[in-house]
Design a protein around this motif. Structure first.
Motif: not given
Ligand code: AHG
Ligand code: MN
Ligand code: MN
Length: 366
Positions: A225-234, A335-340, A347-352
């Motif tokens: 979830p942290v990777r997802r958030y930071v990637q979306e920011c970048k 927090q929502r990303y951790h819950g998901e 899965k749709p958001f964290t796939s490479p």
């Protein structure tokens, strides 16, 4: 006559000593004046820089196995000397001391417990970078010998029970930012006079922000979830957030939290897998809890990723904890990303492929 200005003493007397009824926080203002005296003494020592002869390593390690700088020890001693004598404390805990510091027998004891990080960001010392001090005040509950020395168990209270917390930032100017539970307020040190003057009343953290702070060298150890958030920011304006973000890392939690209080943003030292047994980098009692209190009092949020940080029940004096804090809407999103992630819904958001390009972006994500 104070020229219409509010000094720290006036603020504390108005706020605490003249508070009517059973809520009156007896002695707390005097304790905070002593903490402020520690901070002024530390500011004076730091200003001397290399001329003070106190740069470099003390050739010792603290309870966390970290090398102690000479100034880690000097600033710890300054806190002890300014606060041990006043009869208001039952014990002190610090990053630089393994056990609870017992108030010497020669002094009376009181009902308050003080936990502090005397020098935060101490790796910045030798490069003349920004550093700080952090403190937390609890009031001892009525059980046991009310005047006896406090043991470690007395400090095992969730951060929401703090009666005061604050930090000093030693930057181009020295500031003291504190809360006694009625908002977060900033005072600037008028160096030639020696007064802290209220300059930032009732600080509010903007709810939205496009700035984040994280030590990206740890990325390979982060949770999804942290990777997802930071990637979306970048990903910036071409990504799913549709806006550009900025990043900062000063390696001093005080400096990061101060920036967030001034203009918003998110600070993260999340759970990672660098050392599996280590829950996070920052210490609960004298870093994460006091900062979370200030952030919440300024309208922001502070979480571990999965729960409110001020609700974490401490189990040990030097316990570490993951920290994600700052602008409300961004922290809610994380927090929502951790819950998901925990529910297997991300899965749709964290796939490479999603991270590469937004081809797989579901339409629900704005
Ligand atoms: P301290 O100097 O009291 O040990 O604290 C430093 C902390 C915190 O202030 C900062 O956010 C973090 O450690 C920096 O960590 P990195 O070394 O991973 O950048
Ligand atoms: Mn620190
Ligand atoms: Mn420190």
């Amino acid at each position: 006559m104070l020229d219409g200005r509010t000094t720290l003493s006036k603020f504390l007397i108005d706020t605490l000593d003249r508070r009517p009824g059973p809520d009156a926080a007896s002695g707390l203002s005097a304790l905070l004046i002593d903490v402020a005296a520690s901070i002024k003494t530390i500011a004076a020592a730091l200003t001397r820089g290399a001329l003070g002869g106190q740069h470099g390593s003390a050739q010792s390690v603290n309870t966390h196995g970290e090398e102690q700088k000479k100034l880690d020890l000097v600033t710890n001693e300054i806190f002890l000397q300014h606060c041990e004598w006043d009869g208001l404390l039952a014990g002190m805990v610090s990053e630089e001391m393994d056990e609870v510091y017992a108030i010497p027998e020669t002094y009376p004891r009181g009902d308050y417990l003080l936990a502090f990080d005397p020098l935060d960001g101490s790796s910045n010392i030798d490069i003349n970078g920004v550093v700080g001090s952090i403190f937390s005040v609890l009031r001892r509950d009525g059980e046991g010998d009310a005047r006896g020395a406090a043991d470690a168990a007395a400090f095992m209270r969730p951060g929401r029970e703090q009666v005061a917390s604050g930090y000093a930032i030693y930057g181009p100017s020295t500031m003291l930012v504190l809360s006694v539970g009625n908002g977060t307020h900033g005072f600037t040190l008028e160096r030639d006079v020696g007064n802290f003057v209220l300059t930032h009343s009732d600080i509010r953290i903007p709810e939205d922000s496009c700035e984040f702070a994280i030590n990206a060298s740890n990325e390979r150890f982060w949770e999804p979830p942290v990777r997802r958030y930071v990637q979306e920011c970048k990903d910036g304006r071409t990504g799913c957030r549709a806006q550009d973000f900025n990043m900062r890392w000063i390696a001093s939690m005080v400096a990061e939290v101060h920036r967030i209080l001034m203009r918003g943003g998110v600070f993260m030292y999340p759970r990672d897998f660098r050392t599996p047994a280590m829950e996070g980098r920052l210490r609960l009692l004298y870093e994460a809890s006091p900062m979370s209190f200030l952030v919440e009092q300024a309208g922001g949020l502070s979480i571990t990723g999965r729960e409110r940080l001020l609700d974490v029940q401490p189990g040990a004096l030097h316990q570490r904890v993951p920290v994600i804090l700052g602008s409300r809407h961004e922290v809610e999103r994380i927090q929502r990303y951790h819950g998901e992630y925990d529910r297997g819904e991300d899965k749709p958001f964290t796939s490479p492929l999603f991270n590469e390009r937004s081809l797989f972006l579901p339409e629900t994500e704005a």
